[in-house]
Design a protein around this motif. Structure first.
Motif, PDB file in Angstrom:
ATOM      1  N   CYS A 131     128.160 -39.985  75.484  1.00  0.00           N
ATOM      2  CA  CYS A 131     128.808 -39.382  76.661  1.00  0.00           C
ATOM      3  C   CYS A 131     129.098 -37.901  76.445  1.00  0.00           C
ATOM      4  O   CYS A 131     129.049 -37.117  77.390  1.00  0.00           O
ATOM      5  CB  CYS A 131     130.102 -40.116  76.983  1.00  0.00           C
ATOM      6  SG  CYS A 131     129.846 -41.747  77.679  1.00  0.00           S
ATOM      7  N   CYS A 132     129.413 -37.536  75.214  1.00  0.00           N
ATOM      8  CA  CYS A 132     129.721 -36.139  74.898  1.00  0.00           C
ATOM      9  C   CYS A 132     128.470 -35.350  74.503  1.00  0.00           C
ATOM     10  O   CYS A 132     128.579 -34.210  74.046  1.00  0.00           O
ATOM     11  CB  CYS A 132     130.747 -36.078  73.767  1.00  0.00           C
ATOM     12  SG  CYS A 132     132.351 -36.747  74.225  1.00  0.00           S
ATOM     13  N   GLU A 133     127.306 -35.974  74.660  1.00  0.00           N
ATOM     14  CA  GLU A 133     126.017 -35.356  74.341  1.00  0.00           C
ATOM     15  C   GLU A 133     125.941 -34.874  72.902  1.00  0.00           C
ATOM     16  O   GLU A 133     125.433 -33.795  72.607  1.00  0.00           O
ATOM     17  CB  GLU A 133     125.716 -34.230  75.329  1.00  0.00           C
ATOM     18  CG  GLU A 133     125.599 -34.719  76.759  1.00  0.00           C
ATOM     19  CD  GLU A 133     125.347 -33.612  77.758  1.00  0.00           C
ATOM     20  OE1 GLU A 133     125.286 -32.431  77.374  1.00  0.00           O
ATOM     21  OE2 GLU A 133     125.211 -33.951  78.949  1.00  0.00           O
ATOM     22  N   ILE A 134     126.466 -35.686  72.003  1.00  0.00           N
ATOM     23  CA  ILE A 134     126.389 -35.409  70.566  1.00  0.00           C
ATOM     24  C   ILE A 134     125.273 -36.268  69.999  1.00  0.00           C
ATOM     25  O   ILE A 134     125.288 -37.494  70.142  1.00  0.00           O
ATOM     26  CB  ILE A 134     127.730 -35.723  69.871  1.00  0.00           C
ATOM     27  CG1 ILE A 134     128.809 -34.787  70.410  1.00  0.00           C
ATOM     28  CG2 ILE A 134     127.604 -35.616  68.362  1.00  0.00           C
ATOM     29  CD1 ILE A 134     130.204 -35.142  69.979  1.00  0.00           C
ATOM     30  N   GLU A 160     137.726 -43.535  64.928  1.00  0.00           N
ATOM     31  CA  GLU A 160     138.631 -43.285  66.048  1.00  0.00           C
ATOM     32  C   GLU A 160     139.052 -41.819  66.109  1.00  0.00           C
ATOM     33  O   GLU A 160     139.111 -41.228  67.191  1.00  0.00           O
ATOM     34  CB  GLU A 160     139.845 -44.196  65.953  1.00  0.00           C
ATOM     35  CG  GLU A 160     139.504 -45.647  66.256  1.00  0.00           C
ATOM     36  CD  GLU A 160     140.628 -46.616  65.928  1.00  0.00           C
ATOM     37  OE1 GLU A 160     141.679 -46.188  65.407  1.00  0.00           O
ATOM     38  OE2 GLU A 160     140.451 -47.812  66.198  1.00  0.00           O
ATOM     39  N   VAL A 161     139.338 -41.223  64.962  1.00  0.00           N
ATOM     40  CA  VAL A 161     139.697 -39.799  64.936  1.00  0.00           C
ATOM     41  C   VAL A 161     138.520 -38.954  65.414  1.00  0.00           C
ATOM     42  O   VAL A 161     138.694 -38.012  66.202  1.00  0.00           O
ATOM     43  CB  VAL A 161     140.158 -39.370  63.526  1.00  0.00           C
ATOM     44  CG1 VAL A 161     140.232 -37.868  63.388  1.00  0.00           C
ATOM     45  CG2 VAL A 161     141.505 -40.005  63.183  1.00  0.00           C
ATOM     46  N   LEU A 162     137.308 -39.279  64.969  1.00  0.00           N
ATOM     47  CA  LEU A 162     136.122 -38.542  65.429  1.00  0.00           C
ATOM     48  C   LEU A 162     135.951 -38.671  66.941  1.00  0.00           C
ATOM     49  O   LEU A 162     135.600 -37.695  67.604  1.00  0.00           O
ATOM     50  CB  LEU A 162     134.878 -39.033  64.696  1.00  0.00           C
ATOM     51  CG  LEU A 162     134.748 -38.609  63.237  1.00  0.00           C
ATOM     52  CD1 LEU A 162     133.566 -39.309  62.576  1.00  0.00           C
ATOM     53  CD2 LEU A 162     134.621 -37.102  63.112  1.00  0.00           C
ATOM     54  N   GLN A 163     136.209 -39.857  67.482  1.00  0.00           N
ATOM     55  CA  GLN A 163     136.109 -40.043  68.923  1.00  0.00           C
ATOM     56  C   GLN A 163     137.086 -39.145  69.656  1.00  0.00           C
ATOM     57  O   GLN A 163     136.738 -38.530  70.675  1.00  0.00           O
ATOM     58  CB  GLN A 163     136.363 -41.503  69.293  1.00  0.00           C
ATOM     59  CG  GLN A 163     135.291 -42.447  68.827  1.00  0.00           C
ATOM     60  CD  GLN A 163     135.704 -43.902  68.955  1.00  0.00           C
ATOM     61  OE1 GLN A 163     136.489 -44.239  69.834  1.00  0.00           O
ATOM     62  NE2 GLN A 163     135.187 -44.754  68.102  1.00  0.00           N
ATOM     63  N   ILE A 164     138.289 -39.038  69.140  1.00  0.00           N
ATOM     64  CA  ILE A 164     139.297 -38.184  69.769  1.00  0.00           C
ATOM     65  C   ILE A 164     138.872 -36.727  69.692  1.00  0.00           C
ATOM     66  O   ILE A 164     138.937 -35.987  70.671  1.00  0.00           O
ATOM     67  CB  ILE A 164     140.677 -38.392  69.105  1.00  0.00           C
ATOM     68  CG1 ILE A 164     141.214 -39.791  69.444  1.00  0.00           C
ATOM     69  CG2 ILE A 164     141.666 -37.314  69.560  1.00  0.00           C
ATOM     70  CD1 ILE A 164     142.424 -40.204  68.636  1.00  0.00           C
ATOM     71  N   VAL A 165     138.398 -36.301  68.535  1.00  0.00           N
ATOM     72  CA  VAL A 165     137.956 -34.913  68.352  1.00  0.00           C
ATOM     73  C   VAL A 165     136.796 -34.602  69.292  1.00  0.00           C
ATOM     74  O   VAL A 165     136.755 -33.532  69.911  1.00  0.00           O
ATOM     75  CB  VAL A 165     137.568 -34.655  66.878  1.00  0.00           C
ATOM     76  CG1 VAL A 165     136.848 -33.337  66.705  1.00  0.00           C
ATOM     77  CG2 VAL A 165     138.809 -34.728  65.987  1.00  0.00           C
ATOM     78  N   PHE A 166     135.839 -35.517  69.403  1.00  0.00           N
ATOM     79  CA  PHE A 166     134.673 -35.294  70.254  1.00  0.00           C
ATOM     80  C   PHE A 166     135.037 -35.173  71.723  1.00  0.00           C
ATOM     81  O   PHE A 166     134.356 -34.499  72.487  1.00  0.00           O
ATOM     82  CB  PHE A 166     133.637 -36.410  70.084  1.00  0.00           C
ATOM     83  CG  PHE A 166     132.983 -36.430  68.726  1.00  0.00           C
ATOM     84  CD1 PHE A 166     133.004 -35.334  67.891  1.00  0.00           C
ATOM     85  CD2 PHE A 166     132.319 -37.570  68.291  1.00  0.00           C
ATOM     86  CE1 PHE A 166     132.389 -35.363  66.644  1.00  0.00           C
ATOM     87  CE2 PHE A 166     131.706 -37.618  67.063  1.00  0.00           C
ATOM     88  CZ  PHE A 166     131.746 -36.510  66.226  1.00  0.00           C
ATOM     89  N   THR A 167     136.088 -35.855  72.144  1.00  0.00           N
ATOM     90  CA  THR A 167     136.450 -35.834  73.562  1.00  0.00           C
ATOM     91  C   THR A 167     137.377 -34.693  73.938  1.00  0.00           C
ATOM     92  O   THR A 167     137.663 -34.500  75.118  1.00  0.00           O
ATOM     93  CB  THR A 167     137.082 -37.185  73.981  1.00  0.00           C
ATOM     94  OG1 THR A 167     138.219 -37.445  73.166  1.00  0.00           O
ATOM     95  CG2 THR A 167     136.077 -38.310  73.880  1.00  0.00           C
ATOM     96  N   ILE A 168     137.851 -33.972  72.951  1.00  0.00           N
ATOM     97  CA  ILE A 168     138.754 -32.835  73.245  1.00  0.00           C
ATOM     98  C   ILE A 168     137.945 -31.629  73.665  1.00  0.00           C
ATOM     99  O   ILE A 168     136.922 -31.322  73.243  1.00  0.00           O
ATOM    100  CB  ILE A 168     139.639 -32.506  72.018  1.00  0.00           C
ATOM    101  CG1 ILE A 168     140.585 -33.652  71.776  1.00  0.00           C
ATOM    102  CG2 ILE A 168     140.382 -31.210  72.238  1.00  0.00           C
ATOM    103  CD1 ILE A 168     141.487 -33.470  70.573  1.00  0.00           C
TER     104      ILE A 168
END
Length: 161
Positions: free
Chosen positions: A86-89, A153-161
Motif C-alpha cells: 500500500c505504501c509502494e515499498i 509492527e514498528v516498521l509498519q508504523i514507520v512506513f505509514t507515517i
C-alpha cells in the motif's frame, strides 16, 4: 459466562469467514493475494481460539495452540507485506522468503515445545477456571517471536507515517 465467550468466538469465526469470501471474490492481484492470506490467517486464528476453548483434553488444546501461534505469525507477516504494498515499498523475494523461513523456524520450535522446552515448558491442561485452556511456562527463547512481531509492527508504523 462460558457460553458468552464461546458465542463471541463463533461470531469472530463467522466474521473472519465472511472476510475471506469477500476478499476471494475480488479481482486477483498481488495485493489481493496478500490480503487473502491475511484474512485466511485471521480465520485460522479465530478457529484455533475456538478449538482451544472447546477442547476436552490437552492434546486437542495443544494442536489448537500451535495453530494459533502459526496463524498469529502469518497475520503479522501478511499485514507487513500488505502495508508495504500500500505504501509502494518494494519488498524483494529474498525478504519475503526470509519472513516465510522465520515463521517456519518459529513454528517448528513451538511444535517441539511439548517434547523439548524450546519456547514453552511445563505445559498442562487447566479445566479449573472459566474456560479450559493450556497453562505453561515461557522459556527465554519465547521472546524471539514477540521481538519479530514487534519489529514488523514498528516498521509498519514507520512506513505509514
Amino acid at each position: 459466562m462460558v457460553q458468552l465467550m464461546v458465542f463471541m468466538l463463533i461470531v469472530g469465526v463467522v466474521i473472519s469467514l465472511v472476510s475471506v469470501v469477500l476478499v476471494f471474490r475480488e479481482k486477483p492481484s498481488y495485493i489481493g493475494r496478500v490480503l487473502l492470506m491475511f484474512t485466511i490467517s485471521l480465520l485460522i486464528s479465530q478457529l484455533s481460539y475456538y478449538f482451544e476453548y472447546t477442547s476436552v483434553n490437552q492434546e486437542q488444546a495443544w494442536v489448537a495452540a500451535q495453530l494459533q501461534f502459526m496463524a498469529n505469525l502469518a497475520i503479522i507477516s501478511m499485514l507487513f507485506l500488505f502495508i508495504c504494498q500500500c505504501c509502494e515499498i518494494k519488498v524483494s523475494g529474498y525478504v519475503r522468503l526470509g519472513l516465510f523461513l522465520i515463521c517456519v523456524v518459529f513454528f517448528i520450535c513451538m511444535h517441539l515445545s511439548d517434547r523439548y522446552p524450546v519456547f514453552l515448558k511445563d505445559i498442562r491442561y487447566c479445566e479449573e477456571e472459566v474456560l479450559p485452556h493450556l497453562v505453561y511456562t515461557r522459556t527465554p527463547l519465547y521472546s524471539l517471536p514477540a521481538i519479530y512481531m514487534s519489529v514488523l509492527e514498528v516498521l509498519q508504523i514507520v512506513f505509514t507515517i
